[in-house]
Design an enzyme around this catalytic site. Structure first.
Site, PDB file in Angstrom:
ATOM      1  N   GLY A   1     -14.608  -9.727   0.806  1.00 33.32           N
ATOM      2  CA  GLY A   1     -15.455 -10.755   1.424  1.00 33.32           C
ATOM      3  C   GLY A   1     -14.992 -12.182   1.249  1.00 33.32           C
ATOM      4  O   GLY A   1     -15.713 -13.109   1.614  1.00 33.32           O
TER       5      GLY A   1
ATOM      6  N   LYS B   1      -7.863  -0.483  -9.442  1.00 35.86           N
ATOM      7  CA  LYS B   1      -8.556  -1.177  -8.345  1.00 35.86           C
ATOM      8  C   LYS B   1      -9.714  -0.313  -7.872  1.00 35.86           C
ATOM      9  O   LYS B   1      -9.518   0.863  -7.541  1.00 35.86           O
ATOM     10  CB  LYS B   1      -7.552  -1.403  -7.197  1.00 35.86           C
TER      11      LYS B   1
ATOM     12  N   SER C   1       0.819  -1.222   0.000  1.00 31.11           N
ATOM     13  CA  SER C   1       0.000   0.000   0.000  1.00 31.11           C
ATOM     14  C   SER C   1       0.850   1.269   0.000  1.00 31.11           C
ATOM     15  O   SER C   1       1.932   1.304   0.594  1.00 31.11           O
ATOM     16  CB  SER C   1      -0.878  -0.006   1.259  1.00 31.11           C
TER      17      SER C   1
ATOM     18  N   HIS D   1     -13.152  -1.729  -1.923  1.00 29.58           N
ATOM     19  CA  HIS D   1     -12.289  -1.412  -0.795  1.00 29.58           C
ATOM     20  C   HIS D   1     -12.728  -2.194   0.456  1.00 29.58           C
ATOM     21  O   HIS D   1     -12.651  -1.714   1.582  1.00 29.58           O
ATOM     22  CB  HIS D   1     -12.345   0.092  -0.514  1.00 29.58           C
TER      23      HIS D   1
ATOM     24  N   GLN E   1       0.634  -0.508  -4.813  1.00 34.69           N
ATOM     25  CA  GLN E   1      -0.667   0.172  -4.901  1.00 34.69           C
ATOM     26  C   GLN E   1      -0.457   1.675  -4.771  1.00 34.69           C
ATOM     27  O   GLN E   1       0.188   2.143  -3.837  1.00 34.69           O
ATOM     28  CB  GLN E   1      -1.594  -0.334  -3.789  1.00 34.69           C
ATOM     29  N   LEU E   2      -1.024   2.411  -5.690  1.00 33.97           N
ATOM     30  CA  LEU E   2      -0.845   3.867  -5.712  1.00 33.97           C
ATOM     31  C   LEU E   2      -2.139   4.591  -5.370  1.00 33.97           C
ATOM     32  O   LEU E   2      -3.182   4.368  -5.998  1.00 33.97           O
ATOM     33  CB  LEU E   2      -0.406   4.293  -7.118  1.00 33.97           C
ATOM     34  N   TYR E   3      -2.059   5.477  -4.369  1.00 34.57           N
ATOM     35  CA  TYR E   3      -3.161   6.403  -4.138  1.00 34.57           C
ATOM     36  C   TYR E   3      -2.838   7.677  -4.882  1.00 34.57           C
ATOM     37  O   TYR E   3      -1.741   8.226  -4.724  1.00 34.57           O
ATOM     38  CB  TYR E   3      -3.285   6.740  -2.655  1.00 34.57           C
TER      39      TYR E   3
ATOM     40  N   THR F   1      -5.566   2.805  -7.050  1.00 34.71           N
ATOM     41  CA  THR F   1      -6.848   2.684  -6.335  1.00 34.71           C
ATOM     42  C   THR F   1      -7.646   3.969  -6.512  1.00 34.71           C
ATOM     43  O   THR F   1      -7.157   5.056  -6.216  1.00 34.71           O
ATOM     44  CB  THR F   1      -6.603   2.419  -4.831  1.00 34.71           C
TER      45      THR F   1
HETATM   46  C1  FMN Z   1      -7.600  -1.672   7.354  1.00 42.24           C
HETATM   47  C2  FMN Z   1      -7.660  -1.626   5.858  1.00 42.24           C
HETATM   48  C3  FMN Z   1      -6.790  -0.786   5.174  1.00 42.24           C
HETATM   49  C4  FMN Z   1      -6.811  -0.756   3.773  1.00 42.24           C
HETATM   50  N1  FMN Z   1      -5.903   0.025   3.133  1.00 42.24           N
HETATM   51  C5  FMN Z   1      -5.906   0.042   1.784  1.00 42.24           C
HETATM   52  C6  FMN Z   1      -4.931   0.796   1.085  1.00 42.24           C
HETATM   53  O1  FMN Z   1      -4.047   1.419   1.675  1.00 42.24           O
HETATM   54  N2  FMN Z   1      -4.991   0.801  -0.278  1.00 42.24           N
HETATM   55  C7  FMN Z   1      -5.956   0.112  -0.972  1.00 42.24           C
HETATM   56  O2  FMN Z   1      -5.985   0.147  -2.202  1.00 42.24           O
HETATM   57  N3  FMN Z   1      -6.862  -0.639  -0.327  1.00 42.24           N
HETATM   58  C8  FMN Z   1      -6.863  -0.693   1.026  1.00 42.24           C
HETATM   59  N4  FMN Z   1      -7.765  -1.478   1.677  1.00 42.24           N
HETATM   60  C9  FMN Z   1      -8.705  -2.321   0.895  1.00 42.24           C
HETATM   61  C10 FMN Z   1      -8.095  -3.692   0.600  1.00 42.24           C
HETATM   62  O3  FMN Z   1      -7.038  -3.586  -0.329  1.00 42.24           O
HETATM   63  C11 FMN Z   1      -9.116  -4.659  -0.003  1.00 42.24           C
HETATM   64  O4  FMN Z   1      -9.749  -4.038  -1.092  1.00 42.24           O
HETATM   65  C12 FMN Z   1     -10.176  -5.141   0.988  1.00 42.24           C
HETATM   66  O5  FMN Z   1      -9.651  -5.260   2.279  1.00 42.24           O
HETATM   67  C13 FMN Z   1     -10.727  -6.482   0.525  1.00 42.24           C
HETATM   68  O6  FMN Z   1     -11.811  -6.868   1.295  1.00 42.24           O
HETATM   69  P1  FMN Z   1     -11.714  -7.878   2.549  1.00 42.24           P
HETATM   70  O7  FMN Z   1     -11.093  -7.122   3.666  1.00 42.24           O
HETATM   71  O8  FMN Z   1     -13.131  -8.225   2.786  1.00 42.24           O
HETATM   72  O9  FMN Z   1     -10.887  -9.072   2.126  1.00 42.24           O
HETATM   73  C14 FMN Z   1      -7.750  -1.543   3.064  1.00 42.24           C
HETATM   74  C15 FMN Z   1      -8.610  -2.401   3.760  1.00 42.24           C
HETATM   75  C16 FMN Z   1      -8.563  -2.463   5.140  1.00 42.24           C
HETATM   76  C17 FMN Z   1      -9.463  -3.421   5.850  1.00 42.24           C
END
Ligand code: FMN
Length: 396
Positions: A322, A265, A141, A289, A162-164, A190
């Protein structure tokens, strides 16, 4: 005296907390004390709840608004059934998966999750070591607490990055050049949090936490970046995490900036999938997300078929959201995903047990996927197809 609305909100919160399986699990002596005790990956959730301070667990658990999309991500899988096949020689099941010229042990990767020091003193490193041990695909991330160079060295190869899109293009450029120099083969942009969001469950958990947060988090939006190694040497004054002006023009510019594969994403519709292909994107990650982007109420597995159809085989479609069972992985692959990612499950493992926890989460999902494949007569990932699953009227 509390207003009617305040009373309603308070009642809702108390009933949420009282009914929460997480709270019950925290009080229960049954929360596992060793990764080996886990029967499935959900067993790690209660252990993580126990290990983490409330605010950090809330950050991990939260969806947005009423968490309807978060629930829909699970419920979508529960309406899909498997179609077992018999009398196929299933002595071997090959989980290997090819993506952009690399062969992975399985189609189950680790999604980018920011701020992992909130879950473990070593941040991302135990996850990186587990990914190395298990040869799992990992996306780092932008909001990581570990630099891309340190991750690449601990992983033994550069991760996907992963790029914001921050609020300034020159910052994007610097990040992209740095991760390309570190050897990252794939950039994952993302795009699903630009609109803003209400993470209410996170806020409610915060209220249960009596610790002083300012020392770690600071008080200004810029402080978010000051603690992130990828922003060392970058002027972060006034920088924001989102950019509401973001458009396909930005995507085309980004594509020209490096020779890395560019994935997007956060795609949830066929229309946007088509635009991805038209704008030169190399792959699509169907994602909301983890139910944290918006309250569409639609699970990613329900979005997948229209996206696969729109992509028309021109670019790979990946999915997260999920996934808690090997059967979920199987269902996503059957509906056209090339690979999937997990977010919360491996972080539960990290929070509760560090590297062994993450490894056990991966092992359980791999074992479950192997079982589902054998039960459905699929000896390789390529043999999982649309006819391997069907839709049910009711939740399984
Ligand atoms: C605590 C947390 C932080 C996250 N941080 C990022 C992030 O920095 N960048 C990003 O693209 N997605 C982030 N996500 C989303 C995850 O990449 C992913 O899409 C998501 O967790 C998938 O769903 P799941 O938790 O049900 O498996 C984050 C998710 C969580 C739970």
């Amino acid at each position: 005296m509390l207003s009617r609305d305040a009373l309603y909100n308070r009642r809702r919160f108390l009933s949420y907390v009282a009914g929460s399986p997480l709270l019950l699990a925290q009080q229960s002596p049954e929360a596992i004390g060793d990764p080996k005790e886990a029967l499935n990956v959900l067993d790690f959730e209660a252990a993580a709840r126990k290990a983490l301070p409330p605010a950090h667990f809330g950050y991990l658990a939260t969806g947005v608004d009423d968490d309807a999309t978060l629930r829909a991500n699970r419920e979508g899988f529960q309406r899909i059934y498997l179609r077992p096949r018999r009398l196929v020689d299933i002595t071997r099941a090959d989980l290997r998966t090819d993506l952009f010229g690399t062969t992975w042990e399985t189609p189950i990767g680790l999604a980018p999750v920011g701020n992992q020091k909130a879950f473990h003193a070593e941040g991302e490193l135990p996850v990186v070591r587990a990914a190395r041990e298990k040869q799992a695909l990992q996306i780092l991330s932008t909001a990581a607490n570990t630099s891309v160079e340190d991750v690449a060295s601990a992983l033994g190869r550069p991760p996907w990055y992963q790029l914001y899109p921050t609020s300034r293009w020159e910052v994007t450029e610097k990040l992209v050049h740095r991760v390309e120099a570190a050897g990252c083969p794939v950039l994952v942009l993302t795009i699903d949090t630009q609109a803003g969001r209400h993470t209410e469950t996170q806020e409610r958990f915060k209220r249960l936490d009596k610790r002083e947060c300012k020392a770690c988090h600071g008080t200004r939006p810029e402080d978010f970046y000051r603690r992130k190694p990828m922003f060392t040497g970058i002027d972060v004054e006034g920088l924001r995490t989102s950019n509401q002006a973001l458009s396909w023009e930005h995507v085309r510019r980004l594509k020209k900036l490096s020779s890395m594969k560019l994935l997007i994403k956060g795609i949830e519709t066929g229309e946007d999938a088509k635009l991805c292909v038209e704008n030169g994107v190399d792959g699509i990650v169907v994602s909301n997300h983890g139910g944290r982007a918006e309250e569409s109420g639609r699970g990613t597995i329900d979005c997948l078929p229209e996206i696969v159809e729109a992509a028309g085989g021109r670019v790979p479609v990946l999915l997260d959201g999920g996934i808690r069972r090997g059967t979920d992985v199987f269902k996503a692959l059957a509906l056209g995903a090339k690979a999937v990612f997990i977010g919360r499950p491996y972080v539960w493992g990290l929070a509760a047990f560090g590297q062994p926890g993450v490894e056990r989460v991966l092992d359980i999902l791999r074992t479950e996927l192997t079982l589902a494949m054998k039960q459905c007569g699929a000896r390789s990932i390529g043999e999982i197809g649309r006819s391997s699953v069907g839709y049910s009227e009711r939740r399984l």
